[in-house]
Design an enzyme around this catalytic site. Structure first.
Site, short mmCIF file in Angstrom:
data_model
loop_
_atom_site.label_atom_id
_atom_site.label_comp_id
_atom_site.label_asym_id
_atom_site.label_seq_id
_atom_site.Cartn_x
_atom_site.Cartn_y
_atom_site.Cartn_z
N GLU A 197 4.70 -0.94 -21.49
CA GLU A 197 4.71 0.52 -21.58
C GLU A 197 3.78 1.00 -22.69
O GLU A 197 3.09 2.03 -22.53
CB GLU A 197 6.14 1.01 -21.83
CG GLU A 197 7.06 0.79 -20.64
CD GLU A 197 8.51 1.08 -20.93
OE1 GLU A 197 9.31 1.08 -19.98
OE2 GLU A 197 8.86 1.32 -22.12
N SER A 238 18.14 -2.20 -25.27
CA SER A 238 18.43 -0.78 -25.45
C SER A 238 19.31 -0.59 -26.67
O SER A 238 20.15 -1.43 -27.00
CB SER A 238 19.14 -0.24 -24.20
OG SER A 238 19.72 1.02 -24.46
N THR A 243 0.87 -1.17 0.00
CA THR A 243 0.00 0.00 0.00
C THR A 243 0.91 1.22 0.00
O THR A 243 1.97 1.20 0.62
CB THR A 243 -0.93 0.05 1.23
OG1 THR A 243 -0.12 0.17 2.42
CG2 THR A 243 -1.79 -1.21 1.33
N ASN A 259 13.92 -3.99 -21.69
CA ASN A 259 12.85 -3.04 -21.41
C ASN A 259 11.47 -3.65 -21.65
O ASN A 259 11.25 -4.34 -22.64
CB ASN A 259 13.01 -1.80 -22.29
CG ASN A 259 14.32 -1.08 -22.04
OD1 ASN A 259 14.77 -1.00 -20.90
ND2 ASN A 259 14.94 -0.58 -23.09
N GLN A 299 -21.09 13.25 -37.04
CA GLN A 299 -20.21 12.39 -37.84
C GLN A 299 -18.89 12.13 -37.11
O GLN A 299 -18.17 11.18 -37.43
CB GLN A 299 -19.93 13.05 -39.19
CG GLN A 299 -21.09 12.98 -40.15
CD GLN A 299 -20.70 13.31 -41.58
OE1 GLN A 299 -19.59 13.80 -41.82
NE2 GLN A 299 -21.57 13.03 -42.52
#
Length: 306
Positions: free
Chosen positions: A140, A127, A5, A135, A172
């Site tokens: 993402e 990368s 939390t 990655n 439209q």
């Protein structure tokens, strides 16, 4: 695994419990869509330009033949209505919101700092500069697509809000955002399914991330079972945490004698509190993270799917 939390370790939970939380969100999405379709399936045909049809067209028969659930009861309403577009955009936005939140959780859990999961090579990229990088591009992009669908909804609503009654050419502008949102959601669901299906779960890393301070609530509950009110046990458990911090040790390293200085109700059986499996299985009320309740949740979803 740790449950969080405020992005802080909170209490131990099961990985299956975490996945099921999203399963129930997606169930709600599906149920909303099921409830939405018959409600908005009102036949506008036979409304004319705005005033209705003068040739006694049997609109009820047309509705049955074309698969509509009912007839639009007012011709001005029928020619003006694009609420169904707004609603389908909202439904798409809600599903994408849940996909985005799942993606964010998995992005975090896939980092070296967490290391709970590992994406398949097919759904991650290296990368262009740093060869060690892997990655989570698929996640993402899913997170980014959520903003696109939100934009479809908000853009349409800005057009829709200012229209006077009946038909206007602005309407439209409903087609492009609706089709784009549906296409984006369809593709996103396919990618999400594939990412989950190929995800590597690093259960050992999850267990290694558990720390005994996450059982501070269990310590408070131990005293509750001894008859001490929770308003006191919460404070006592907090004092135990402070004692461990001041000594630079884990709360589970405190002796029974140490704990007795905080309250006389502590006995040798308090050592059983420092068991993560026991802690998880104690959360056995409906919806909890115990093995029993997790299996019950799975059965609920299976029954719904059947």
């Amino acid at each position: 695994m740790p449950g969080y939390t405020h992005m802080q370790r909170a209490q131990p939970i099961r990985w299956s419990h975490f996945l099921l939380s999203y399963a129930f969100w997606f169930q709600q999405d599906a149920m909303r869509l099921e409830q939405f379709l018959p409600r908005v399936a009102q036949l506008p045909l036979g409304s004319g330009a705005l005033a209705g049809n003068p040739f006694q067209v049997d609109r009820e028969s047309l509705a049955r033949e074309l698969g509509f659930s009912s007839v639009a009861p007012n011709s001005l309403y029928a020619t003006s209505d694009r609420d169904f577009v707004a609603e389908i955009l909202f439904h798409c936005s809600m599903v994408m919101l849940h996909i985005s939140r799942l993606a964010e959780d998995l992005i975090i859990y896939s980092t070296a700092e967490f290391g709970f999961v590992q994406l398949a090579d097919a759904y991650s990229t290296g990368s262009s500069l740093m060869p060690q990088k892997k990655n989570p591009d698929s996640l993402e992009l899913l997170r980014g697509k959520c903003g696109r669908v939100f934009g479809d909804m908000s853009g349409f609503m800005m057009t829709y809000k200012g229209l006077p009654s009946t038909y206007n050419k602005d309407m439209q502008e409903d087609k492009e955002p609706m089709f784009d949102a549906i296409d984006t959601l369809s593709g996103s669901l396919q990618i999400t399914t594939a990412v989950i299906a190929t995800l590597k779960i690093r259960s050992n890393r999850m267990r290694q991330s558990l720390t005994s301070d996450m059982l501070a609530t269990d310590l408070a509950e131990y005293l509750v079972r001894k008859g001490v009110p929770f308003r006191q046990t919460h404070h006592i458990s907090g004092e135990a945490v402070k004692m461990a911090e001041s000594r630079g040790c884990q709360i589970s390293d405190l002796s029974v004698a140490d704990l007795k200085t905080l309250h006389k109700a502590f006995e040798k059986d308090v050592l059983a509190v420092w068991d993560f499996e026991r802690s998880v299985d104690n959360r056995c009320s409906v919806g909890g993270t115990s093995r029993k309740t997790v299996l019950e949740q799975i059965q609920l979803l299976k029954k719904w799917l059947d």
